[in-house]
Design an enzyme around this catalytic site. Sequence first.
Site, short mmCIF file in Angstrom:
data_model
loop_
_atom_site.label_atom_id
_atom_site.label_comp_id
_atom_site.label_asym_id
_atom_site.label_seq_id
_atom_site.Cartn_x
_atom_site.Cartn_y
_atom_site.Cartn_z
N GLU A 54 -7.17 11.68 0.00
CA GLU A 54 -6.79 12.65 -1.01
C GLU A 54 -8.26 13.28 -1.43
O GLU A 54 -9.23 12.77 -2.11
CB GLU A 54 -6.24 11.93 -2.21
CG GLU A 54 -5.19 10.91 -1.94
CD GLU A 54 -4.81 9.92 -2.86
OE1 GLU A 54 -4.70 9.87 -4.20
OE2 GLU A 54 -4.79 8.76 -2.31
N HIS B 271 -0.84 13.67 -1.80
CA HIS B 271 -0.68 12.36 -1.58
C HIS B 271 0.00 12.05 -0.20
O HIS B 271 0.57 10.96 -0.55
CB HIS B 271 -0.27 11.76 -2.87
CG HIS B 271 -0.74 10.42 -3.00
ND1 HIS B 271 -0.56 9.20 -2.10
CD2 HIS B 271 -1.57 9.76 -4.00
CE1 HIS B 271 -0.98 8.15 -2.79
NE2 HIS B 271 -1.59 8.42 -4.08
N ASN C 108 -5.74 10.84 -9.52
CA ASN C 108 -6.42 9.90 -9.78
C ASN C 108 -6.52 9.35 -11.18
O ASN C 108 -5.82 9.77 -12.28
CB ASN C 108 -7.87 9.77 -9.19
CG ASN C 108 -8.33 8.43 -8.55
OD1 ASN C 108 -8.31 7.53 -9.24
ND2 ASN C 108 -8.26 8.53 -7.37
N HIS D 125 -2.63 9.93 -11.71
CA HIS D 125 -1.98 11.05 -11.17
C HIS D 125 -0.92 11.72 -11.76
O HIS D 125 0.01 12.15 -11.76
CB HIS D 125 -0.86 10.31 -10.11
CG HIS D 125 -1.74 9.68 -8.83
ND1 HIS D 125 -3.07 10.11 -8.72
CD2 HIS D 125 -1.47 8.58 -7.94
CE1 HIS D 125 -3.46 9.37 -7.52
NE2 HIS D 125 -2.59 8.54 -7.08
N ASP E 191 -9.58 1.76 -1.88
CA ASP E 191 -9.07 2.52 -2.64
C ASP E 191 -10.06 3.20 -3.60
O ASP E 191 -9.94 2.75 -4.67
CB ASP E 191 -7.81 1.57 -3.40
CG ASP E 191 -6.74 2.58 -4.40
OD1 ASP E 191 -7.07 3.65 -4.29
OD2 ASP E 191 -6.09 1.96 -4.65
N TYR F 3 0.88 10.30 3.02
CA TYR F 3 0.62 8.98 3.78
C TYR F 3 0.93 9.14 5.32
O TYR F 3 1.91 9.41 5.50
CB TYR F 3 1.51 7.76 3.37
CG TYR F 3 1.28 7.09 2.10
CD1 TYR F 3 1.81 7.98 0.97
CD2 TYR F 3 1.14 5.86 1.68
CE1 TYR F 3 1.79 7.46 -0.39
CE2 TYR F 3 0.90 5.23 0.51
CZ TYR F 3 1.13 6.06 -0.60
OH TYR F 3 1.33 5.41 -2.04
C1 GLA Z 1 -3.77 6.28 -5.33
C2 GLA Z 1 -4.19 5.34 -5.99
C3 GLA Z 1 -3.84 3.93 -5.63
C4 GLA Z 1 -2.63 4.10 -5.85
C5 GLA Z 1 -1.78 4.93 -5.05
C6 GLA Z 1 -0.25 5.17 -5.12
O1 GLA Z 1 -4.24 6.50 -4.14
O2 GLA Z 1 -5.73 5.31 -5.99
O3 GLA Z 1 -4.55 2.99 -6.36
O4 GLA Z 1 -1.89 4.17 -7.01
O5 GLA Z 1 -2.39 6.12 -5.19
O6 GLA Z 1 0.21 3.96 -5.04
#
Ligand code: GLA
Length: 381
Positions: A346, A209, A109, A135, A281, A211
């Site tokens: 995350e 991370h 983050n 990150h 987010d 998805y």
């Molecule tokens: C995290 C961030 C998002 C974005 C993603 C990658 O989750 O909080 O804003 O940067 O990673 O795309």
Amino acid sequence: MNRRVPVGSAWAAWALLLVGPLADALAAEQGLTRSPFGKTAEGTAVDLYTLSNSQGMEVAITNYGGIVVSLTAPDRHGAFADIVLGYETLDEYLAGSPYFGAIVGRYGNRIARGKFTLDGKEFTLARNDGENHLHGGLRGFDKVVWKARGILGDKGPGLVLEYLSRDGEEGYPGNLAVTVTYILTDENELRIHYRATTDKPTPVNLTNHSYFNLAGQGRGDILGHVLRIDADRFTPVDARLIPTGELRSVGNTPLDFRQATPIGARVDADDEQLRFGGGYDHNWVLNKPAGELGPAARVEEPKSGRVMEVLTTEPGLQFYCGNFLDGSNVGKGGKAYEHRYGFCLETQHFPDSPNKAHFPSCILRPGAEYSSTTIYRFSTR
Ligand code: GLA
């Protein structure tokens, strides 16, 4: 039926170095295989390790970035699907990935303006998100080759990844020795243990991370997934997605997931926080005591019946619903990942903690050990 022979009382104590055909055959029998996955631009060979359990689940992980490349889970009729976004080849990860499945560090983050002061000294980090550090910087832990070895333990097969992040890397102080262990258990859990030690005080915040799309990767958006987050509060952000420092109640906001709610029900509501994030987010402040393993979230995909629970020792959870996906990443099976085709949960310390003295501290000091556990548990209903 468990075809696995218990090989020890403590999983960590039993390390099986995969050398020679005999060892490979034995490991394969116990749910652990290795195959070449390609070479980095520098010519370093990396592998793909596949862990499988007695229930038929499989997770494939590469030691490039510690990336979870695929993860299969059964639906309510027992049909397996790959439920994480990603690529088929190493070259595609090298060409560019929005952190699909990766281990993120040294600090997952954002850190505002890439700056923080520690013990009176100011540090400047790589800036890779506008003026912010995100990150781990330009070459974070998602883009390095980890030393890998398979293990066979009483909870299931695992992969131990090690990386030494040198003093000054991306601007961080101290040599940080990091170990990440993935275990796939017969209870259909993917367990991730993170450990680190340092020789100078440094911020550390490690996460994964992945998805997820519980309907199967590439099979549409995730807006119908029903989500619960075990948090009464979140950390509101400014337009740069940096926390303001407030711990705000989720009550009467579209960020209230205390009752299970479809992700899409309010994602486009007229709300300042959602405008800043382009959707969800944000970091939620988990209700469970920090440092103790406890519930963070539960997600259900109604059509397949797949359920994922997240448990963690971390104090926070970033829920990101794939707002930056736009179809330009074409993943496994030639699937274009369109807007909100995947979501991330995350587990983490709160964003910008190095600059927020009242947030739980992310500072690791020499002599202490960073230790963090997250469990993704799969089932159906
Ligand atoms: C995290 C961030 C998002 C974005 C993603 C990658 O989750 O909080 O804003 O940067 O990673 O795309």
